[in-house]
Scaffold this motif. Structure first.
Motif, PDB file in Angstrom:
ATOM      1  N   TRP A  42      40.491  42.602  33.941  1.00 37.32           N
ATOM      2  CA  TRP A  42      40.641  41.490  34.887  1.00 37.32           C
ATOM      3  C   TRP A  42      40.450  40.150  34.151  1.00 37.32           C
ATOM      4  CZ3 TRP A  42      36.944  37.784  36.039  1.00 37.32           C
ATOM      5  CH2 TRP A  42      37.222  36.945  37.130  1.00 37.32           C
ATOM      6  N   LEU A  43      39.445  40.140  33.283  1.00 36.21           N
ATOM      7  CA  LEU A  43      39.127  38.902  32.562  1.00 36.21           C
ATOM      8  C   LEU A  43      40.300  38.449  31.682  1.00 36.21           C
ATOM      9  CD1 LEU A  43      36.864  36.849  32.047  1.00 36.21           C
ATOM     10  CD2 LEU A  43      35.987  38.372  30.269  1.00 36.21           C
ATOM     11  N   ILE A  44      40.903  39.410  30.960  1.00 31.58           N
ATOM     12  CA  ILE A  44      42.069  39.064  30.136  1.00 31.58           C
ATOM     13  C   ILE A  44      43.214  38.588  31.019  1.00 31.58           C
ATOM     14  CG2 ILE A  44      43.803  39.916  28.517  1.00 31.58           C
ATOM     15  CD1 ILE A  44      41.473  40.324  27.065  1.00 31.58           C
ATOM     16  N   LYS A  45      43.437  39.297  32.123  1.00 28.08           N
ATOM     17  CA  LYS A  45      44.496  38.894  33.053  1.00 28.08           C
ATOM     18  C   LYS A  45      44.256  37.472  33.530  1.00 28.08           C
ATOM     19  CE  LYS A  45      44.375  39.711  37.453  1.00 28.08           C
ATOM     20  NZ  LYS A  45      44.284  40.355  38.781  1.00 28.08           N
ATOM     21  N   GLU A  46      43.019  37.157  33.893  1.00 29.73           N
ATOM     22  CA  GLU A  46      42.702  35.815  34.386  1.00 29.73           C
ATOM     23  C   GLU A  46      42.903  34.764  33.301  1.00 29.73           C
ATOM     24  OE1 GLU A  46      41.988  34.798  37.563  1.00 29.73           O
ATOM     25  OE2 GLU A  46      42.580  36.864  38.007  1.00 29.73           O
ATOM     26  N   ARG A  47      42.558  35.111  32.067  1.00 31.25           N
ATOM     27  CA  ARG A  47      42.751  34.150  30.977  1.00 31.25           C
ATOM     28  C   ARG A  47      44.231  33.878  30.751  1.00 31.25           C
ATOM     29  NH1 ARG A  47      38.252  35.739  26.285  1.00 31.25           N
ATOM     30  NH2 ARG A  47      36.422  35.152  27.519  1.00 31.25           N
ATOM     31  N   ILE A  48      45.041  34.935  30.841  1.00 27.61           N
ATOM     32  CA  ILE A  48      46.485  34.758  30.649  1.00 27.61           C
ATOM     33  C   ILE A  48      47.051  33.928  31.807  1.00 27.61           C
ATOM     34  CG2 ILE A  48      48.707  35.957  30.528  1.00 27.61           C
ATOM     35  CD1 ILE A  48      47.214  38.296  29.159  1.00 27.61           C
TER      36      ILE A  48
END
Ligand code: PHE
Length: 412
Positions: A42-48
């Motif tokens: 989720w964190l990577i998705k949010e950063r992208i």
């Protein structure tokens, strides 16, 4: 699983000679790790998402890319393969490599399965995150369920050439052209070169944002049935080149079949686990499925851009201490004390010493009607063995603060 049908996400699919999904895999459908707040995926998705939102602004100040992360992983075989021009005898269709619900329905093997439907719905720029399924061995770097993020951007003649001097004299398409290693038959070379530049620049900026400006990358030519030309991006990680994404200029037939025959487009698909493993130093892909609080809590940051300092799970022993108290009157009726307040408080005082907090007992006094609760706090440090004494100090502080801030009355 019934005898004649397979149930997935509330729908029923008749079995046939192609059915090969297993209960173990079906149990993963709907977990949606990429939508679970603070999960590393989720964190990577949010950063992208944050990167695309802030870097690409539409004509009216709106985000250019829309984000889709709730499309069902159950797709037709036609969506997963045919819509992307993957031929009927292509090895990627093998029963041994995919999870089929039956001959016509499957768990998507890549997020590209949704390219055509989203383009057809009128979108010109979108990101799409989701769980994908491929039959695989299970070890530290392979798992039959993983997560991808797809990106697509389409350009009209005007959008692609607006920055070019006398760009209105250029066109996206040419008649009678030939397919070469660099371009498709219907595309003009100048359009493809600009599109390819835009694609590579977009992805280079993305990984620079994720990994830092010093990240080393390289482009490798490759082949996908639904893009041409096609590339893989590799990132240098601990001395080795690691493939993180596939991308390319979308096959015009895919766009034409989606009603976007006046546009050119690029697409990319990246693996979220790969990125997360490198970015956070997560050593084993199975950890993403861990419900272990010691794993999850390391990604619970206030701000998605905060650096994560991941420690592999602790080998040191836990210590537990219980805490019981009377709740203030009226608790649990929307006002006053709620469980989450207490979890919050424990986390803020105990910090990294606290691995887990659970409600172990609840009780209402038969005469007075007062309610009492008992929580168990598990203390464990990542790097050393805790002493009873230091845990007691923290525990006592939690008791005192709970009384003064939450209005509970200790039963210690
Ligand atoms: N779907 C491809 C894969 O899973 C990646 C890809 C996406 C390639 C979009 C090109 C364009 O490997």
């Amino acid at each position: 699983i019934g005898r004649d049908s397979v149930e997935v996400l509330g729908h029923s699919y008749p079995r046939d000679d192609f059915t090969n999904v297993t209960p173990k895999i079906l149990a993963k459908v709907g977990r949606n790790l990429h939508n679970q707040p603070h999960h590393p995926l989720w964190l990577i998705k949010e950063r992208i998402k944050a990167h695309f939102y802030s870097s690409y602004i539409g004509r009216w100040g709106n985000p250019l890319f829309s984000v889709h992360d709730n499309l069902s992983p159950v797709v037709t075989v036609e969506q997963n393969f045919d819509s992307l021009l993957i031929p009927p005898d292509h090895p990627s269709r093998k029963r041994g490599d995919n999870y089929y619900l039956n001959r016509s329905t499957m768990l998507r093997a890549h997020t590209s399965a949704h390219q055509r439907e989203l383009v057809r719905s009128g979108l010109d720029a979108f990101l799409l995150a989701g769980d994908v399924y491929r039959r695989d061995e299970i070890d530290a770097s392979h798992y039959p369920v993983f997560h991808q993020m797809e990106g697509v951007r389409l350009f009209s003649n005007h959008e692609l050439f607006s920055e070019v001097r006398s760009g209105d004299l250029l066109s996206l398409f040419e008649r009678g052209g030939r397919r070469t290693p660099g371009k498709q038959e219907t595309h003009s070379l100048e359009a493809v070169k600009l599109l390819e530049f835009n694609l590579k620049q977009t992805l280079t900026r993305l990984v620079a944002q994720l990994f830092g400006e010093d990240v080393e990358i390289r482009w490798v030519d490759c082949y996908f049935p639904f893009t041409h030309p096609s590339f893989e991006m590799e990132v240098r990680f601990q001395g080795d080149w690691m493939e993180v994404l596939g991308c390319g200029v979308m096959e015009q037939e895919v766009l034409n079949s989606a009603g976007a025959d006046n546009k050119l487009g690029w697409a990319f698909g990246l693996g979220l686990e790969r990125l997360a493993m490198v970015l956070f130093g997560i050593p084993d892909i199975r950890l993403f499925w861990s419900q272990d609080e010691r794993f999850i809590k390391q990604f619970r940051v206030q701000d998605i851009h905060q650096p994560i300092d991941f420690q592999p799970l602790s080998k040191y022993p836990p210590l537990h201490n219980d805490i019981s108290f009377w709740l203030p009157d009226g608790a649990g009726e929307g006002e006053g004390f709620v469980d989450n307040d207490f979890y919050e408080l424990v986390r803020s005082i105990g910090g990294d010493l606290v691995e887990k907090v659970t409600l172990v007992d609840e009780f209402t006094h038969p005469k007075t009607g007062r309610r009492s609760q008992c929580y168990r706090i598990i203390y464990r440090h990542m790097e050393r063995t805790l002493t009873q004494q230091e845990v007691r100090l923290v525990h006592e502080q939690i008791e005192r603060t709970a009384e003064s801030e939450l209005g509970v009355q200790g039963r210690y």
